[in-house]
Design a protein around this motif. Structure first.
Motif, PDB file in Angstrom:
ATOM      1  N   GLU A 197       0.847  -1.197   0.000  1.00 10.17           N
ATOM      2  CA  GLU A 197       0.000   0.000   0.000  1.00 10.17           C
ATOM      3  C   GLU A 197       0.878   1.241   0.000  1.00 10.17           C
ATOM      4  O   GLU A 197       1.803   1.358   0.818  1.00 10.17           O
ATOM      5  CB  GLU A 197      -0.909   0.009   1.229  1.00 10.17           C
ATOM      6  N   TYR A 198       0.606   2.165  -0.914  1.00 11.10           N
ATOM      7  CA  TYR A 198       1.317   3.442  -0.943  1.00 11.10           C
ATOM      8  C   TYR A 198       0.711   4.360   0.110  1.00 11.10           C
ATOM      9  O   TYR A 198      -0.497   4.586   0.147  1.00 11.10           O
ATOM     10  CB  TYR A 198       1.206   4.066  -2.334  1.00 11.10           C
ATOM     11  N   THR A 199       1.541   4.918   0.981  1.00 10.26           N
ATOM     12  CA  THR A 199       1.057   5.717   2.104  1.00 10.26           C
ATOM     13  C   THR A 199       1.261   7.216   1.922  1.00 10.26           C
ATOM     14  O   THR A 199       0.975   7.978   2.835  1.00 10.26           O
ATOM     15  CB  THR A 199       1.767   5.280   3.403  1.00 10.26           C
ATOM     16  N   THR A 258      -0.826  10.730  -8.922  1.00 13.96           N
ATOM     17  CA  THR A 258       0.283  10.710  -9.873  1.00 13.96           C
ATOM     18  C   THR A 258       0.383   9.343 -10.535  1.00 13.96           C
ATOM     19  O   THR A 258       0.551   8.327  -9.845  1.00 13.96           O
ATOM     20  CB  THR A 258       1.610  11.026  -9.159  1.00 13.96           C
ATOM     21  N   PRO A 259       0.284   9.258 -11.856  1.00 22.93           N
ATOM     22  CA  PRO A 259       0.394   7.950 -12.528  1.00 22.93           C
ATOM     23  C   PRO A 259       1.819   7.414 -12.442  1.00 22.93           C
ATOM     24  O   PRO A 259       2.791   8.168 -12.392  1.00 22.93           O
ATOM     25  CB  PRO A 259       0.000   8.264 -13.973  1.00 22.93           C
ATOM     26  N   THR A 260       1.941   6.112 -12.420  1.00 24.25           N
ATOM     27  CA  THR A 260       3.248   5.460 -12.343  1.00 24.25           C
ATOM     28  C   THR A 260       3.852   5.356 -13.739  1.00 24.25           C
ATOM     29  O   THR A 260       3.247   4.773 -14.644  1.00 24.25           O
ATOM     30  CB  THR A 260       3.118   4.060 -11.724  1.00 24.25           C
ATOM     31  N   GLU A 261       5.047   5.935 -13.916  1.00 26.91           N
ATOM     32  CA  GLU A 261       5.734   5.915 -15.203  1.00 26.91           C
ATOM     33  C   GLU A 261       7.200   5.567 -14.981  1.00 26.91           C
ATOM     34  O   GLU A 261       7.757   5.838 -13.906  1.00 26.91           O
ATOM     35  CB  GLU A 261       5.615   7.269 -15.912  1.00 26.91           C
ATOM     36  N   MET A 262       7.823   5.003 -16.010  1.00 30.57           N
ATOM     37  CA  MET A 262       9.213   4.573 -15.889  1.00 30.57           C
ATOM     38  C   MET A 262      10.005   4.995 -17.124  1.00 30.57           C
ATOM     39  O   MET A 262       9.531   4.848 -18.251  1.00 30.57           O
ATOM     40  CB  MET A 262       9.271   3.052 -15.715  1.00 30.57           C
ATOM     41  N   GLN A 263      11.201   5.536 -16.875  1.00 31.07           N
ATOM     42  CA  GLN A 263      12.132   5.891 -17.941  1.00 31.07           C
ATOM     43  C   GLN A 263      13.467   5.211 -17.664  1.00 31.07           C
ATOM     44  O   GLN A 263      13.775   4.858 -16.525  1.00 31.07           O
ATOM     45  CB  GLN A 263      12.349   7.405 -18.027  1.00 31.07           C
ATOM     46  N   HIS A 307       8.607   7.360 -11.336  1.00 25.21           N
ATOM     47  CA  HIS A 307       7.906   8.346 -10.519  1.00 25.21           C
ATOM     48  C   HIS A 307       6.421   8.022 -10.515  1.00 25.21           C
ATOM     49  O   HIS A 307       5.860   7.617 -11.528  1.00 25.21           O
ATOM     50  CB  HIS A 307       8.163   9.779 -11.008  1.00 25.21           C
ATOM     51  N   GLY A 308       5.825   8.217  -9.338  1.00 25.69           N
ATOM     52  CA  GLY A 308       4.448   7.805  -9.114  1.00 25.69           C
ATOM     53  C   GLY A 308       4.425   6.402  -8.541  1.00 25.69           C
ATOM     54  O   GLY A 308       4.816   5.440  -9.212  1.00 25.69           O
ATOM     55  N   LEU A 309       3.989   6.259  -7.289  1.00 22.97           N
ATOM     56  CA  LEU A 309       4.056   4.963  -6.608  1.00 22.97           C
ATOM     57  C   LEU A 309       2.669   4.383  -6.333  1.00 22.97           C
ATOM     58  O   LEU A 309       2.531   3.493  -5.487  1.00 22.97           O
ATOM     59  CB  LEU A 309       4.827   5.114  -5.280  1.00 22.97           C
ATOM     60  N   ASN A 310       1.654   4.867  -7.049  1.00 21.94           N
ATOM     61  CA  ASN A 310       0.300   4.383  -6.794  1.00 21.94           C
ATOM     62  C   ASN A 310       0.097   2.950  -7.276  1.00 21.94           C
ATOM     63  O   ASN A 310      -0.621   2.165  -6.652  1.00 21.94           O
ATOM     64  CB  ASN A 310      -0.723   5.298  -7.486  1.00 21.94           C
ATOM     65  N   ASN A 311       0.722   2.616  -8.393  1.00 22.53           N
ATOM     66  CA  ASN A 311       0.544   1.290  -8.974  1.00 22.53           C
ATOM     67  C   ASN A 311       1.537   0.323  -8.306  1.00 22.53           C
ATOM     68  O   ASN A 311       2.644   0.099  -8.799  1.00 22.53           O
ATOM     69  CB  ASN A 311       0.778   1.350 -10.481  1.00 22.53           C
ATOM     70  N   HIS A 312       1.132  -0.224  -7.155  1.00 20.43           N
ATOM     71  CA  HIS A 312       2.062  -1.069  -6.415  1.00 20.43           C
ATOM     72  C   HIS A 312       2.369  -2.367  -7.168  1.00 20.43           C
ATOM     73  O   HIS A 312       3.439  -2.960  -6.989  1.00 20.43           O
ATOM     74  CB  HIS A 312       1.510  -1.374  -5.018  1.00 20.43           C
ATOM     75  N   SER A 317      15.696   4.299  -9.219  1.00 22.10           N
ATOM     76  CA  SER A 317      15.252   5.378  -8.327  1.00 22.10           C
ATOM     77  C   SER A 317      13.738   5.455  -8.357  1.00 22.10           C
ATOM     78  O   SER A 317      13.122   5.375  -9.424  1.00 22.10           O
ATOM     79  CB  SER A 317      15.874   6.716  -8.740  1.00 22.10           C
ATOM     80  N   PHE A 318      13.144   5.601  -7.175  1.00 16.60           N
ATOM     81  CA  PHE A 318      11.692   5.661  -7.019  1.00 16.60           C
ATOM     82  C   PHE A 318      11.320   7.027  -6.444  1.00 16.60           C
ATOM     83  O   PHE A 318      11.744   7.364  -5.335  1.00 16.60           O
ATOM     84  CB  PHE A 318      11.189   4.561  -6.091  1.00 16.60           C
ATOM     85  N   GLN A 319      10.539   7.799  -7.196  1.00 16.67           N
ATOM     86  CA  GLN A 319      10.079   9.106  -6.752  1.00 16.67           C
ATOM     87  C   GLN A 319       8.559   9.102  -6.618  1.00 16.67           C
ATOM     88  O   GLN A 319       7.856   8.455  -7.391  1.00 16.67           O
ATOM     89  CB  GLN A 319      10.492  10.194  -7.748  1.00 16.67           C
ATOM     90  N   GLU A 320       8.073   9.866  -5.645  1.00 17.80           N
ATOM     91  CA  GLU A 320       6.622   9.925  -5.432  1.00 17.80           C
ATOM     92  C   GLU A 320       5.921  10.686  -6.554  1.00 17.80           C
ATOM     93  O   GLU A 320       4.754  10.425  -6.852  1.00 17.80           O
ATOM     94  CB  GLU A 320       6.310  10.585  -4.083  1.00 17.80           C
ATOM     95  N   LYS A 321       6.614  11.637  -7.161  1.00 15.92           N
ATOM     96  CA  LYS A 321       6.000  12.445  -8.205  1.00 15.92           C
ATOM     97  C   LYS A 321       7.074  12.889  -9.191  1.00 15.92           C
ATOM     98  O   LYS A 321       8.275  12.784  -8.913  1.00 15.92           O
ATOM     99  CB  LYS A 321       5.295  13.665  -7.606  1.00 15.92           C
ATOM    100  N   ARG A 322       6.629  13.391 -10.329  1.00 16.19           N
ATOM    101  CA  ARG A 322       7.571  13.916 -11.320  1.00 16.19           C
ATOM    102  C   ARG A 322       8.166  15.224 -10.798  1.00 16.19           C
ATOM    103  O   ARG A 322       7.453  16.098 -10.301  1.00 16.19           O
ATOM    104  CB  ARG A 322       6.847  14.172 -12.645  1.00 16.19           C
TER     105      ARG A 322
END
Length: 356
Positions: free
Chosen positions: A18-20, A26-31, A66-71, A139-144
């Motif tokens: 669960e993201y707290t 914020t949608p989960t995206e990866m680069q 960035h974006g950690l909603n999609n666990h 690297s995991f960021q909560e937002k862009r």
């Protein structure tokens, strides 16, 4: 500022991720960046299944999410590198303290990044986590955000030595960018405190004291955020066991030592700023006390002028028949003269004593 809150009656199963955090929209995206000294390749909008074909074991691979909603997305990425359930849970749990740990062959590092909020006295907090394994850094960021924009440009333009180093040096650069945010935040707070100190010298409104306490809380929060980061960097700096932190090359330990020194500088600056705020608070109370003393002094002087006059009026206000002065033709004017003379003498005496 966010505080740790206990969720009473929480029904989530212990094994459920669960993201707290607060950035739930914020949608989960990866680069990805894949580079070496000769070339750099960028991948946008990647999916977990793309990692199998995009990762080059002979090059440095930087995966930024960035974006950690999609666990489920985060869990799939972690699974490809052997990150267990507890590591993924710590990435999604933004209330965790800054720390560094080595799980088997994965180096896990999570840290708080702080920046001042625009048009506000609050501080924006974001948790950033890192996984380092072999030549891959995630690297995991909560937002862009634009924390690492300059590092991306250095990779693209082959500026400096970043393309000649491994993934552990890239981790150093990312941590250095996060620490720079602390400098920006402290500088912003110091500018506000300078304005507040100037305001406290001309304004004794209680709101000034509330602002002083607000910024004191901000500095204490900054201090609580930097201390665990300092401890983590010290553990890297002072490592002597060859079986710990294997993903960091020995020649790069000195870079993490520099980050540790920066943390010490930040803490020293915060302590100095807290002393300044304490002085501002003391000045505020001193100014209030001085203002009150001036008021009491004025009231006391005025009452002293009227005290002998009240006595004289009280004497001649008695209902006795044998008061000789009542029969005098000019008695009324004589009493007025005496009273004015008493006031004049007292006024001159107070002036000589510099009581007002």
């Amino acid at each position: 500022m966010r505080k740790i809150k206990y969720k009473k009656g929480r029904k989530v199963h212990p094994s459920t991720l669960e993201y707290t955090g607060i950035h739930k929209d914020t949608p989960t995206e990866m680069q990805m960046f894949v580079y070496d000294t000769d070339e750099v390749i960028e991948f946008q909008q990647c999916e977990p299944h793309d990692l199998d074909t995009n990762i080059d074991a002979l090059k440095v691979n930087w995966i930024n999410i960035h974006g950690l909603n999609n666990h489920a997305f985060i869990e799939k990425v972690g699974a490809k590198f052997g990150a267990d359930h507890f590591i993924i849970g710590d990435i999604l749990n933004t209330t965790k303290r800054t720390r560094i740990e080595e799980y088997h062959d994965i180096l896990f590092f999570n840290v708080k990044s702080l920046l001042p909020q625009k048009e506000s006295d609050n501080i924006s907090v974001e948790q950033i986590s890192f996984l380092l394994k072999d030549n891959v850094l995630i690297s995991f960021q909560e937002k862009r955000s634009d924390f690492f924009t300059h590092i991306r440009e250095r990779i693209r333009t082959n500026s400096g030595v970043v393309r000649t180093k491994k993934a552990d040096y890239l981790l150093y650069l990312l941590l250095d960018a996060i620490i720079e945010n602390f400098y920006i935040t402290i500088e912003s707070e110091e500018n506000k405190v300078d304005e507040l100190i100037d305001l406290s010298k001309i304004n004794t409104n209680p709101e000034v004291l509330e602002l002083i306490e607000k910024h004191r809380d901000n500095f204490n929060f900054l201090k609580r955020s930097i201390i665990p980061l300092r401890d983590c960097l010290y553990s890297i700096k002072s490592i002597k066991d060859d079986n710990v932190f294997n993903d960091i090359q020995p020649e790069n330990f000195t870079f993490f030592s520099r980050l540790h020194q920066k943390c010490l500088e930040l803490l020293e600056q915060i302590d100095s700023d807290l002393i300044t705020l304490e002085s501002a608070s003391n000045y505020f109370f001193s100014a209030q006390n001085h203002k009150m003393n001036q008021v009491m002094k004025t009231l006391t002087v005025v009452s002293m002028f009227f005290l002998p006059l009240t006595f004289i009026v009280g004497v001649y206000g008695q209902n006795f028949k044998n008061l000789p002065e009542l029969e005098w033709e000019y008695g009324y004017f004589i009493i007025w003269g005496i009273m004015l003379s008493v006031v004049a003498v007292m006024f001159i005496y107070f002036k000589i004593k510099k009581w007002f």
